[in-house]
Design a protein around this motif. Structure first.
Motif, short mmCIF file in Angstrom:
data_model
loop_
_atom_site.label_atom_id
_atom_site.label_comp_id
_atom_site.label_asym_id
_atom_site.label_seq_id
_atom_site.Cartn_x
_atom_site.Cartn_y
_atom_site.Cartn_z
N ARG A 25 0.95 -1.30 0.06
CA ARG A 25 0.09 -0.03 0.12
C ARG A 25 0.73 1.13 0.11
O ARG A 25 0.48 2.18 -0.67
CB ARG A 25 -0.82 0.05 1.05
CG ARG A 25 -1.95 1.06 1.06
CD ARG A 25 -2.96 0.94 2.32
NE ARG A 25 -2.39 1.04 3.51
CZ ARG A 25 -2.41 0.51 4.65
NH1 ARG A 25 -3.37 -0.59 4.79
NH2 ARG A 25 -1.75 0.59 5.66
N ARG A 26 1.88 1.34 0.82
CA ARG A 26 2.90 2.36 0.95
C ARG A 26 3.42 2.67 -0.68
O ARG A 26 3.47 3.93 -0.92
CB ARG A 26 3.86 2.29 1.95
CG ARG A 26 3.64 2.35 3.25
CD ARG A 26 2.94 3.56 3.82
NE ARG A 26 4.04 4.48 3.54
CZ ARG A 26 4.83 5.09 4.65
NH1 ARG A 26 4.82 4.55 5.99
NH2 ARG A 26 5.76 5.93 4.28
N CYS A 27 3.98 1.46 -1.14
CA CYS A 27 4.70 1.71 -2.48
C CYS A 27 3.75 2.05 -3.58
O CYS A 27 3.97 2.86 -4.42
CB CYS A 27 5.17 0.35 -2.93
SG CYS A 27 6.42 -0.30 -2.03
N ALA A 28 2.38 1.53 -3.62
CA ALA A 28 1.72 2.04 -4.41
C ALA A 28 1.03 3.71 -4.16
O ALA A 28 0.90 4.40 -5.25
CB ALA A 28 0.06 1.18 -4.37
N THR A 29 1.01 4.05 -3.00
CA THR A 29 0.66 5.29 -2.83
C THR A 29 1.87 6.44 -3.23
O THR A 29 1.58 7.21 -3.79
CB THR A 29 0.61 5.62 -1.26
OG1 THR A 29 -0.47 4.81 -0.78
CG2 THR A 29 0.15 7.08 -0.94
N MET A 30 3.07 5.88 -3.17
CA MET A 30 4.43 6.57 -3.51
C MET A 30 4.24 6.64 -5.10
O MET A 30 4.51 7.89 -5.72
CB MET A 30 5.54 6.06 -3.28
CG MET A 30 6.06 6.44 -1.68
SD MET A 30 7.54 5.95 -1.06
CE MET A 30 7.53 4.32 -1.34
N LEU A 31 4.01 5.72 -5.57
CA LEU A 31 3.96 5.69 -7.12
C LEU A 31 2.78 6.77 -7.96
O LEU A 31 3.03 7.29 -8.66
CB LEU A 31 3.74 4.30 -7.48
CG LEU A 31 4.82 3.28 -7.58
CD1 LEU A 31 4.63 1.86 -7.91
CD2 LEU A 31 6.06 3.94 -8.47
N VAL A 32 1.72 6.64 -6.96
CA VAL A 32 0.54 7.35 -7.42
C VAL A 32 0.68 8.78 -7.28
O VAL A 32 0.76 9.77 -7.91
CB VAL A 32 -0.60 7.10 -6.78
CG1 VAL A 32 -1.77 7.94 -6.82
CG2 VAL A 32 -1.24 5.67 -7.29
N CYS A 33 1.50 9.24 -6.20
CA CYS A 33 1.81 10.66 -6.18
C CYS A 33 2.96 11.17 -6.87
O CYS A 33 2.77 12.35 -7.35
CB CYS A 33 2.47 10.86 -4.32
SG CYS A 33 1.10 10.66 -3.15
N TRP A 34 3.97 10.16 -7.32
CA TRP A 34 5.06 10.58 -8.18
C TRP A 34 4.31 10.66 -9.61
O TRP A 34 4.81 11.73 -10.35
CB TRP A 34 5.90 9.65 -8.27
CG TRP A 34 6.90 9.76 -7.26
CD1 TRP A 34 7.23 10.25 -6.43
CD2 TRP A 34 7.93 8.44 -6.68
NE1 TRP A 34 8.06 10.16 -5.20
CE2 TRP A 34 8.54 8.97 -5.72
CE3 TRP A 34 8.12 7.21 -7.27
CZ2 TRP A 34 9.56 8.08 -4.84
CZ3 TRP A 34 8.91 6.31 -6.73
CH2 TRP A 34 9.55 6.78 -5.35
N TYR A 35 3.22 10.00 -10.09
CA TYR A 35 2.57 10.35 -11.30
C TYR A 35 1.89 11.33 -11.43
O TYR A 35 1.94 12.09 -12.38
CB TYR A 35 1.75 8.81 -11.27
CG TYR A 35 1.03 8.95 -12.69
CD1 TYR A 35 1.64 8.70 -13.81
CD2 TYR A 35 -0.48 9.39 -13.03
CE1 TYR A 35 0.89 8.53 -15.19
CE2 TYR A 35 -0.96 9.31 -14.12
CZ TYR A 35 -0.60 8.91 -15.16
OH TYR A 35 -1.20 9.01 -16.36
N ILE A 36 1.31 11.70 -10.21
CA ILE A 36 0.54 12.91 -10.25
C ILE A 36 1.36 14.19 -10.09
O ILE A 36 1.06 15.25 -11.12
CB ILE A 36 -0.43 12.90 -8.82
CG1 ILE A 36 -1.52 11.96 -9.05
CG2 ILE A 36 -1.06 14.28 -8.80
CD1 ILE A 36 -2.42 11.69 -7.89
N GLN A 37 2.22 14.34 -9.43
CA GLN A 37 3.47 15.22 -9.59
C GLN A 37 3.95 15.60 -10.83
O GLN A 37 4.15 16.59 -11.38
CB GLN A 37 4.37 15.41 -8.34
CG GLN A 37 3.86 15.50 -7.04
CD GLN A 37 4.86 15.34 -6.12
OE1 GLN A 37 6.12 14.99 -6.36
NE2 GLN A 37 4.56 15.86 -4.79
N GLY A 38 4.11 14.46 -11.66
CA GLY A 38 4.94 14.25 -13.05
C GLY A 38 3.90 15.00 -13.96
O GLY A 38 4.44 15.48 -15.14
N ASP A 39 2.54 15.10 -13.81
CA ASP A 39 1.73 15.57 -14.75
C ASP A 39 1.70 17.12 -14.74
O ASP A 39 1.06 18.02 -15.56
CB ASP A 39 0.16 15.31 -14.40
CG ASP A 39 0.03 13.81 -14.76
OD1 ASP A 39 0.91 13.37 -15.43
OD2 ASP A 39 -0.98 13.18 -14.38
#
Length: 64
Positions: free
Chosen positions: A49-63
């Protein structure tokens, strides 16, 4: 599927000698093993869950 391994520690704190198994300890051993397995699985889910949250945050910030 990955093989699940777990360890159960002796809580009696005894030395190198092992006490003979009794009827009561068999049920307790099963409960201890189940508790250890549940704890391990909860830990794995928490990490995922922590890994998925980090990946989603990085994806959102990259937009931006």
């Amino acid at each position: 599927m990955a093989e699940i391994k777990f360890q159960v520690y002796n809580k009696s704190g005894g030395g190198a000698t092992k006490a003979p198994a009794t009827r009561r300890s068999k049920g307790h051993g099963f409960t201890t093993k189940c508790a250890a397995l549940v704890k391990e699985q909860r830990s794995r889910i928490y990490i995922l869950r922590r890994c998925a949250t980090m990946l989603v945050c990085w994806y959102i910030q990259g937009d931006d």
